[in-house]
Design a protein around this motif. Structure first.
Motif, short mmCIF file in Angstrom:
data_model
loop_
_atom_site.label_atom_id
_atom_site.label_comp_id
_atom_site.label_asym_id
_atom_site.label_seq_id
_atom_site.Cartn_x
_atom_site.Cartn_y
_atom_site.Cartn_z
N GLN A 192 -5.25 9.54 -3.41
CA GLN A 192 -4.01 10.27 -3.63
C GLN A 192 -3.40 9.92 -4.99
O GLN A 192 -2.87 10.79 -5.69
CB GLN A 192 -3.00 9.96 -2.53
CG GLN A 192 -3.35 10.52 -1.17
CD GLN A 192 -2.42 9.99 -0.10
OE1 GLN A 192 -1.19 10.09 -0.23
NE2 GLN A 192 -2.98 9.41 0.94
N ARG B 128 -7.55 3.39 4.76
CA ARG B 128 -6.20 3.73 4.34
C ARG B 128 -5.95 3.38 2.88
O ARG B 128 -5.30 4.13 2.15
CB ARG B 128 -5.19 3.05 5.26
CG ARG B 128 -5.25 3.61 6.68
CD ARG B 128 -4.35 2.86 7.62
NE ARG B 128 -2.95 3.14 7.35
CZ ARG B 128 -1.95 2.37 7.77
NH1 ARG B 128 -2.22 1.27 8.48
NH2 ARG B 128 -0.71 2.69 7.50
N SER B 129 -6.46 2.23 2.44
CA SER B 129 -6.28 1.91 1.02
C SER B 129 -7.10 2.86 0.14
O SER B 129 -6.67 3.24 -0.95
CB SER B 129 -6.65 0.45 0.73
OG SER B 129 -7.96 0.15 1.15
N TYR C 226 0.81 -1.22 0.00
CA TYR C 226 0.00 0.00 0.00
C TYR C 226 0.84 1.27 0.00
O TYR C 226 0.31 2.37 -0.14
CB TYR C 226 -0.98 -0.03 1.18
CG TYR C 226 -1.97 -1.15 1.00
CD1 TYR C 226 -3.07 -1.01 0.15
CD2 TYR C 226 -1.77 -2.39 1.60
CE1 TYR C 226 -3.94 -2.07 -0.08
CE2 TYR C 226 -2.64 -3.45 1.37
CZ TYR C 226 -3.72 -3.27 0.53
OH TYR C 226 -4.57 -4.33 0.29
N TYR C 227 2.16 1.13 0.19
CA TYR C 227 3.11 2.24 0.00
C TYR C 227 2.81 3.46 0.86
O TYR C 227 3.07 4.60 0.46
CB TYR C 227 3.14 2.67 -1.48
CG TYR C 227 3.43 1.55 -2.45
CD1 TYR C 227 4.71 1.02 -2.57
CD2 TYR C 227 2.43 1.02 -3.26
CE1 TYR C 227 5.00 0.01 -3.46
CE2 TYR C 227 2.69 -0.01 -4.15
CZ TYR C 227 3.97 -0.52 -4.25
OH TYR C 227 4.25 -1.53 -5.13
N LEU C 228 2.26 3.27 2.05
CA LEU C 228 1.86 4.39 2.89
C LEU C 228 2.90 4.68 3.96
O LEU C 228 3.47 3.76 4.55
CB LEU C 228 0.51 4.09 3.56
CG LEU C 228 -0.68 3.92 2.61
CD1 LEU C 228 -1.87 3.33 3.35
CD2 LEU C 228 -1.06 5.25 1.96
N GLY D 105 -5.07 6.04 -0.09
CA GLY D 105 -3.99 5.87 -1.05
C GLY D 105 -4.48 5.94 -2.48
O GLY D 105 -3.85 6.55 -3.35
N ASN E 92 0.03 8.15 6.59
CA ASN E 92 -0.94 7.63 5.61
C ASN E 92 -0.89 8.34 4.27
O ASN E 92 -1.88 8.43 3.55
CB ASN E 92 -2.37 7.66 6.16
CG ASN E 92 -2.55 6.69 7.30
OD1 ASN E 92 -1.97 5.62 7.30
ND2 ASN E 92 -3.34 7.06 8.30
N GLN E 93 0.30 8.85 3.95
CA GLN E 93 0.52 9.46 2.64
C GLN E 93 1.28 8.48 1.76
O GLN E 93 2.13 7.73 2.24
CB GLN E 93 1.32 10.77 2.78
CG GLN E 93 0.62 11.81 3.63
CD GLN E 93 -0.72 12.23 3.05
OE1 GLN E 93 -0.80 12.71 1.91
NE2 GLN E 93 -1.79 12.04 3.82
N LEU E 94 0.99 8.49 0.46
CA LEU E 94 1.75 7.65 -0.45
C LEU E 94 3.22 8.08 -0.42
O LEU E 94 3.53 9.26 -0.58
CB LEU E 94 1.21 7.76 -1.88
CG LEU E 94 -0.13 7.07 -2.15
CD1 LEU E 94 -0.52 7.23 -3.61
CD2 LEU E 94 -0.08 5.59 -1.79
N ASP E 95 4.10 7.12 -0.22
CA ASP E 95 5.53 7.41 -0.06
C ASP E 95 6.22 7.31 -1.42
O ASP E 95 6.90 6.34 -1.74
CB ASP E 95 6.13 6.41 0.94
CG ASP E 95 7.51 6.83 1.42
OD1 ASP E 95 8.10 7.73 0.80
OD2 ASP E 95 8.00 6.24 2.40
N TYR F 256 -3.11 0.40 -6.57
CA TYR F 256 -3.75 1.65 -6.97
C TYR F 256 -3.85 1.78 -8.48
O TYR F 256 -4.89 2.16 -9.01
CB TYR F 256 -2.98 2.84 -6.39
CG TYR F 256 -2.81 2.76 -4.90
CD1 TYR F 256 -3.92 2.66 -4.05
CD2 TYR F 256 -1.55 2.78 -4.31
CE1 TYR F 256 -3.76 2.59 -2.67
CE2 TYR F 256 -1.38 2.71 -2.94
CZ TYR F 256 -2.49 2.61 -2.12
OH TYR F 256 -2.33 2.53 -0.77
#
Length: 469
Positions: A182, A175-176, A110-112, A179, A116-119, A143
Motif C-alpha cells: 500500500q 499484514r506487514s 505498522y499503522y494498520l 502495508g 488492514n489498511q494503512l491508517d 515501510y
C-alpha cells in the motif's frame, strides 16, 4: 557468508532471533550472521556499546525457580550506527549477501486499521514518511525504510530477499507485506511494486520470550558472573519459542536444528500466543497498575487479578480457539498454566509500564477478536470484557494524571482518549471508538457487557483502595 539485516536492535531481538543464530553458529554452522541497526535515533547508548563490543553482549536467562545463567551472544557481526539518511543500512540491504531482512518495530509501528489498511488519517508521522520518500529522502517508518532499501537492492540487481516480521502482530508477514505494498502504491512506483511481488516473500511467524527492559543490576550481575563490564547486557526468561512458516525465497539458516519450529501455517500458534499470552499480559499490567503494583509478577500473585486472567482464558478464549469443527493442535489449558507460571517469575522483574503500553493497538489486535468470535456464536463474553474494562479504568487514571509512570501509546490520539474520559457516559464513548472496536463500535451487546465489566472493575479498585488505606 549469508547475512540477515535486522532493523531494530532492541532487547527482544537480541534475546530471541539473535540467540537462535548464535546457537546455530555454536553448533558449527557458520553460514549465517546478523548485521543490524535502528531506523530512528533511539537506544543510542546501547547501539554505541554494541558497536564498541563488536556486536557481542551477554544474555542473562532466568528460570521460574530463579536460576540464572549467562551466555555471550556472538551472532551480530556488524552494528550499524544510526545515520539520518540510513545510507549504511540501505547499503547493507542492497548487498547480495543479505538474504533476509528482518524487523522488530512493535505492533503499533505498522499503522494498520481494523481492515488492514494503512491508517493515513490517524498517523501524521506515516504521512510525513511518505512525503520524505517522495522527496528522495530515506524513510524512517518500517515501510519507508524498506522502500529505500528495496529500491537500492532492485537497482543493484542484488537478487531476491525474504522480509521477516518478528513482531507480535497476527498474520505478521501477510499484514506487514500488505502495508508495504500500500505504501508503494501511494508512492506510485509500479516498477518497485512489480519487483517486490516477484523477488520477496513474507513468511508469517510467532515469536515468544519475555524480555524486560534491562536495568543496571543486570550489568552488575553479568560483571560478577562473567567478569565483563558489558554495557549492552540484557535479561530474559528461560522460555523461548519461534514458529515460522517455511516460505523463504533466498535461503535461510537451518533453524530447525536449534529448536525453531518450521511449519506450513502458524495460525494456531499465533492465536494461542496473542490471545492466551499477550492479552493476559496486558490484563495483569492494567489491573496491577490499578492495584498499586509496579511489577507483573506482583499482579500475577494477587489472587483476584490471577482469577481475572484465568477466567478470561478459560471462559472465553479457549472456547473459540478449540471447537469441535476446528480442534486446536495445542493443549490450551496447559499453555494457560505455563503462561501464568512465567508471568509469576519474580526474577524477571518485568514492569507494568512496559507491558501496559500501546493499548489502542493491543485491544483491537489481541482482545477484540475474542469478543467478536463470542458475539458470532452468541456466547457470553463477560470474562474477556474485563480486559478492556480494566483499560478504561486505567485510562481514566491516565486522564487524571494519576498513572505513576509515563504511559506510551503510538496508536492513541490523546485528544480522543481525554474526550472518552470527559464524556457524560465514558463506557458508551469508549465502546463507540472505531479505532478500538471497528465494526463492533457501539454494538448494544458490547456496550451492555462493558458496562457490567466496568462496574466489576470499579468494585475491584475500591476493594484494593480500602485494603491499602
Amino acid at each position: 557468508m549469508n547475512f540477515i539485516l535486522h532493523l531494530g536492535l532492541g532487547s527482544f531481538h537480541r534475546a530471541h532471533q539473535a540467540v537462535y543464530v548464535h546457537e546455530l553458529r555454536q553448533s558449527g554452522d557458520m553460514g549465517w550472521a546478523i548485521v543490524g541497526g535502528n531506523l530512528r535515533p533511539d537506544m543510542a547508548e546501547t547501539i554505541a556499546a554494541l558497536e564498541a563490543q563488536g556486536g557481542r553482549y551477554t544474555l542473562e536467562t532466568v528460570t521460574p525457580q530463579g536460576e540464572r545463567s549467562y551466555t555471550r551472544i556472538e551472532s551480530i557481526e556488524r552494528v550499524i550506527p544510526y545515520q539520518d539518511d540510513l545510507a549504511p543500512l540501505i547499503a547493507a540491504g542492497a548487498d547480495a549477501a543479505t538474504r533476509i531482512i528482518s524487523f522488530t518495530v512493535t505492533e503499533a509501528g505498522y499503522y494498520l486499521d481494523a481492515d488492514n489498511q494503512l491508517d493515513w488519517a490517524t498517523f501524521p508521522d506515516l504521512r510525513a514518511d511518505l512525503a520524505a520518500v517522495q522527496a528522495g529522502q530515506a524513510g524512517h517508518s518500517i515501510y519507508g525504510a524498506l522502500v529505500s532499501i528495496l529500491r537500492a537492492r532492485m537497482l543493484a540487481g542484488a537478487g531476491p530477499v525474504t522480509l521477516m516480521n518478528c513482531d507480535n502482530l497476527r498474520h505478521n508477514g501477510e499484514r506487514s507485506r500488505g502495508g508495504l505494498l500500500q505504501f508503494i502504491d501511494a508512492l506510485g512506483d509500479a516498477a518497485l511494486k512489480a519487483w517486490v511481488l516477484a523477488n520477496t516473500r513474507s513468511p508469517n511467524a510467532m515469536v515468544d520470550r519475555i524480555t524486560p527492559r534491562p536495568t543496571p543490576d543486570v550489568a552488575e550481575r553479568v560483571k560478577a558472573a562473567a567478569g565483563w563490564d558489558d554495557k549492552a547486557a540484557l535479561m530474559g526468561e528461560s522460555f523461548i519459542q519461534w514458529v515460522i512458516e517455511d516460505q523463504f525465497i533466498a535461503g535461510r539458516p537451518a533453524w530447525e536444528k536449534v529448536g525453531v519450529e518450521m511449519v506450513d501455517s502458524v495460525q494456531a500458534y499465533e492465536e494461542a500466543k496473542i490471545r492466551l499470552l499477550n492479552a493476559t499480559h496486558s490484563c495483569i499490567a492494567w489491573a496491577g497498575t490499578l492495584a498499586g503494583y509496579r511489577y507483573i509478577h506482583e499482579g500475577t500473585h494477587d489472587a483476584a487479578i490471577r482469577q481475572m486472567a484465568y477466567d478470561y482464558v478459560t471462559d472465553d478464549a479457549i472456547p473459540v480457539l478449540h471447537t469441535p469443527e476446528q480442534p486446536c493442535p495445542i493443549d490450551l489449558e496447559r499453555y494457560r498454566d505455563v503462561v501464568l507460571d512465567r508471568f509469576g517469575n519474580p526474577a524477571i522483574a518485568d514492569t507494568n509500564q512496559r507491558v501496559a503500553m500501546d493499548a489502542f493497538s493491543k485491544i483491537p489486535g489481541m482482545i477484540a477478536p475474542t469478543i467478536r468470535d463470542q458475539l458470532a456464536r452468541h456466547g457470553s463474553f463477560d470474562s474477556v470484557a474485563m480486559l478492556p474494562a480494566l483499560f478504561l479504568a486505567y485510562l481514566q487514571r491516565w486522564h487524571a494524571g494519576q498513572i505513576p509512570y509515563d504511559y506510551q501509546d503510538q496508536a492513541m490520539d490523546p485528544a480522543v482518549a481525554h474526550a472518552i474520559c470527559d464524556a457524560a457516559d465514558p463506557v458508551a464513548a469508549y465502546a463507540a471508538d472505531a479505532t478500538l472496536w471497528g465494526e463492533m463500535a457501539s454494538d448494544p451487546r458490547l456496550v451492555a457487557t462493558l458496562r457490567k465489566a466496568f462496574a466489576r472493575v470499579q468494585a475491584f479498585v475500591a476493594e484494593r483502595a480500602k485494603s491499602q488505606g
